[in-house]
Write a protein that holds these residues in place. Structure first.
Motif, PDB file in Angstrom:
ATOM      1  N   GLY A 133       0.815  -1.221   0.000  1.00  0.00           N
ATOM      2  CA  GLY A 133       0.000   0.000   0.000  1.00  0.00           C
ATOM      3  C   GLY A 133       0.842   1.261   0.000  1.00  0.00           C
ATOM      4  N   LYS A 134       2.163   1.130  -0.117  1.00  0.00           N
ATOM      5  CA  LYS A 134       3.072   2.269  -0.122  1.00  0.00           C
ATOM      6  C   LYS A 134       3.654   2.468  -1.522  1.00  0.00           C
ATOM      7  N   LYS A 135       3.599   3.702  -2.004  1.00  0.00           N
ATOM      8  CA  LYS A 135       4.161   4.026  -3.309  1.00  0.00           C
ATOM      9  C   LYS A 135       5.556   4.620  -3.123  1.00  0.00           C
ATOM     10  N   ALA A 136       6.523   4.003  -3.746  1.00  0.00           N
ATOM     11  CA  ALA A 136       7.913   4.464  -3.632  1.00  0.00           C
ATOM     12  C   ALA A 136       8.461   4.824  -4.999  1.00  0.00           C
ATOM     13  N   THR A 137       9.419   5.726  -5.012  1.00  0.00           N
ATOM     14  CA  THR A 137      10.179   6.033  -6.218  1.00  0.00           C
ATOM     15  C   THR A 137      11.643   5.695  -5.970  1.00  0.00           C
ATOM     16  N   ILE A 138      12.332   5.323  -7.031  1.00  0.00           N
ATOM     17  CA  ILE A 138      13.781   5.190  -6.979  1.00  0.00           C
ATOM     18  C   ILE A 138      14.358   6.481  -7.537  1.00  0.00           C
ATOM     19  N   ASN A 139      15.191   7.143  -6.747  1.00  0.00           N
ATOM     20  CA  ASN A 139      15.719   8.458  -7.103  1.00  0.00           C
ATOM     21  C   ASN A 139      17.232   8.383  -7.317  1.00  0.00           C
ATOM     22  N   TYR A 140      17.632   8.243  -8.581  1.00  0.00           N
ATOM     23  CA  TYR A 140      19.050   8.260  -8.908  1.00  0.00           C
ATOM     24  C   TYR A 140      19.541   9.706  -8.870  1.00  0.00           C
ATOM     25  N   VAL A 141      20.683   9.919  -8.243  1.00  0.00           N
ATOM     26  CA  VAL A 141      21.262  11.259  -8.163  1.00  0.00           C
ATOM     27  C   VAL A 141      22.672  11.190  -8.732  1.00  0.00           C
ATOM     28  N   PHE A 142      22.908  11.922  -9.846  1.00  0.00           N
ATOM     29  CA  PHE A 142      24.193  11.933 -10.522  1.00  0.00           C
ATOM     30  C   PHE A 142      24.882  13.264 -10.258  1.00  0.00           C
ATOM     31  N   ALA A 143      26.035  13.231  -9.615  1.00  0.00           N
ATOM     32  CA  ALA A 143      26.797  14.452  -9.354  1.00  0.00           C
ATOM     33  C   ALA A 143      27.881  14.586 -10.418  1.00  0.00           C
ATOM     34  N   LEU A 144      27.548  15.250 -11.535  1.00  0.00           N
ATOM     35  CA  LEU A 144      28.494  15.423 -12.626  1.00  0.00           C
ATOM     36  C   LEU A 144      29.343  16.662 -12.388  1.00  0.00           C
ATOM     37  N   GLU A 145      30.336  16.846 -13.213  1.00  0.00           N
ATOM     38  CA  GLU A 145      31.296  17.923 -12.963  1.00  0.00           C
ATOM     39  C   GLU A 145      30.637  19.300 -12.947  1.00  0.00           C
ATOM     40  N   ASN A 146      29.694  19.530 -13.884  1.00  0.00           N
ATOM     41  CA  ASN A 146      29.103  20.858 -14.001  1.00  0.00           C
ATOM     42  C   ASN A 146      27.587  20.882 -13.849  1.00  0.00           C
ATOM     43  N   GLU A 147      27.006  19.757 -13.456  1.00  0.00           N
ATOM     44  CA  GLU A 147      25.567  19.734 -13.257  1.00  0.00           C
ATOM     45  C   GLU A 147      25.171  18.588 -12.336  1.00  0.00           C
TER      46      GLU A 147
END
Length: 539
Positions: A148-162
């Motif tokens: 009954g729980k809705k989850a998202t997978i949140n990829y976080v990319f720390a690139l050099e300029n963004e």
């Protein structure tokens, strides 16, 4: 995979040619047995020996992973300096690929890069295939049907300029026929017939122009302000907490709300893995006040199946006195409270808290939760530098991995350990190797989930959070939600030390040892609660 390797070539994989670096993915249908339910498990981790021939020869014994101290291992493993030197070049290739690829390509690049990082640091070989966006979305939808729980997978990319984020939402495998559609209207747009939904990716990709240097500066400020016990009556953490929220969460806020998301599961890039994400702030609320949060090394390295843990047994062990580290006077109370009420299990303290007794007890009974109230350290350098302190000696992480194999925790034929809790550990914040050890704790231990602290909070603070966590876990049967409710109770002042007693959300006074009863304590500052992170399975 071949396309990925051709693109990375020597840049990304040169230091790991001797490893089998991919992730196990399978898709059995959801099952339900008694009072426990298993959502679709798209990714059981399989740990393999050095060669396929050994696996075939030893059969079930092949799940055991041996330490990296053998002569062969020393010959095949690159030196730490070599790995570090290659990693600098690999990073450039990785960023180039992530920045230029499609959403699917970016996810594949991240999953394989994480497998490479964790395999190299933890000394574990994985095999299988990387999960696709559609497979992840379908698994999230299946979990939603069970929990009954809705989850998202949140990829976080720390690139050099963004800074890039890629968020995957739950989506049914037969979404065109489903009445419970979970994809945001902003993703769908004006597409006409509903049947076109099957061609729509359930992922949203956002980009913010911020340099990695500026991001790291903000992260360091955030950690410094939150972890300083001298600032527990100040709100100096708010500026970096709000800036991080604007970069990481705000770009997808409307989609999260439209989809009525409950949990945010973060798969963080290098350098971000020790971020206390629960304390990010939107200007009015902490992130944890809006969503449950957790951390995974990657989706492919996470066993996402759900199991109701409420009737399962706990092995609670710990020590209150140490010869070369600070004493933990609240541990006897902590262990007693864990097994109070509905929870069943065994507890052992001080002289009974030995490695040998730990092994013996796990062989005697099928415990589903392992709670260790003791010091633990995730340090820089080789993973063997990190350890859990037992009464008689330190158990380093390489030994823990071997022990997990001996006990069958990572065997497909046995019921996995649902949760391992380390209530008094700390991590070398900002150190990439220490972060790998912390973020890979569940993988290393062969368990589905780990709950551990990024920094040593305080004896009273750990006791307060653990007491609340187990109370709420018995109510919700959901790990992320239980942790969220415990943290909310602390934020809202429902948990305090007053007149020598700990008063929790249940309002029952709990007498404290004299060392902890000298002053009143309010636990609302994020120093006390945001360092506790759920790693791996969030259900």
């Amino acid at each position: 995979m071949q396309k990925f390797i051709r693109k990375f070539g020597k840049l990304f994989w040169s230091f790991s040619l001797t490893l089998i670096l991919v992730i196990a993915i399978a898709n059995p249908a959801p099952t339900q047995t008694g009072n426990q339910s298993d959502a679709t498990n798209p990714n059981p981790i399989e740990i393999v020996p050095e060669t396929t021939e050994e696996s075939e020869q030893f059969g079930e014994e092949s799940v055991e992973v041996t330490p990296d101290s053998s002569e062969e291992s020393e010959q095949n493993e690159p030196s730490q300096e070599a790995v570090s030197e290659e990693s600098e070049v690999d990073r450039a290739g990785y960023e180039s690929l992530v920045g230029s690829e499609t959403e699917s390509g970016a996810v594949q690049a991240f999953e394989e890069a994480q497998a490479s990082d964790f395999s190299s640091q933890l000394g574990i070989d994985f095999y299988g295939k990387t999960p696709s966006i559609d497979e992840i979305a379908a698994a999230l939808y299946d979990i939603y049907l069970v929990t009954g729980k809705k989850a998202t997978i949140n990829y976080v990319f720390a690139l050099e300029n963004e800074l890039q984020t890629l968020t995957i939402f739950p989506k049914s495998r037969t979404s065109a026929k489903s009445s419970g559609q979970l994809i945001a209207s902003k993703i769908l747009g004006n597409l006409g017939p509903i049947a076109q939904e099957d061609q729509i990716s359930p992922a949203i990709r956002k980009s913010t122009l911020v340099s990695r240097e500026e991001l790291e500066k903000t992260l360091n400020s955030f950690r410094d302000e939150i972890t300083n016990p001298r600032k527990i009556r100040q709100t100096t953490y708010l500026k970096p907490a709000q800036q991080l929220y604007q970069w990481i969460v705000a770009p997808i806020e409307s989609e999260l709300q439209e989809n009525k998301i409950d949990d945010l599961v973060f798969a963080m890039d290098t350098g971000l893995r020790s971020t206390p994400v629960a304390a990010m702030h939107d200007g009015k609320q902490f992130l944890i006040e809006k969503y449950g949060v957790s951390l995974i090394p990657s989706f492919g390295l996470t066993d996402s199946r759900y199991r109701d843990v409420r009737n399962l047994k706990i092995l609670a062990m710990g020590a209150s006195t140490f010869t070369d580290q600070n004493d933990l006077p609240a541990v006897p109370v902590e262990l007693a409270e864990i097994l109070r009420g509905a929870w069943q299990g065994e507890k052992f303290i001080n002289e009974q808290f030995t490695v040998e007794n730990f092994i013996e007890q796990n062989k005697k009974q099928n415990f589903a939760i392992i709670h260790l109230a003791t010091h633990g350290e995730f340090q820089s350098g080789d993973i063997s530098n990190s350890y859990i302190q037992f009464w008689n000696r330190k158990l380093n992480m390489n030994e823990l991995r071997k022990l997990a194999g001996e006990l069958g925790w990572n065997s497909a034929s046995s019921q996995p350990i649902e949760l391992m809790v380390l209530s008094a550990c700390r991590t070398a914040l900002g150190d990439e190797q220490a972060e790998l050890g912390f973020a890979g704790l569940a993988v290393q231990a062969g368990v589905k989930s780990a709950l551990a602290s990024l920094w040593y909070v305080s004896d009273a603070g750990s006791l307060a959070l653990m007491n609340e966590f187990y109370q709420h876990l018995n109510i919700t049967a959901n790990k992320a939600e239980a942790l969220r409710q415990a943290q909310l109770a602390m934020i809202r002042g429902k948990v305090q030390v007053e007149q020598g007693q700990l008063r929790g959300s249940d309002q029952e006074p709990l007498p404290l040892p004299d060392q902890l009863a000298r002053s009143n304590v309010n636990f609302s500052h994020p120093y006390f609660w945001s360092g506790f992170i759920l790693i791996g399975n969030w259900n």
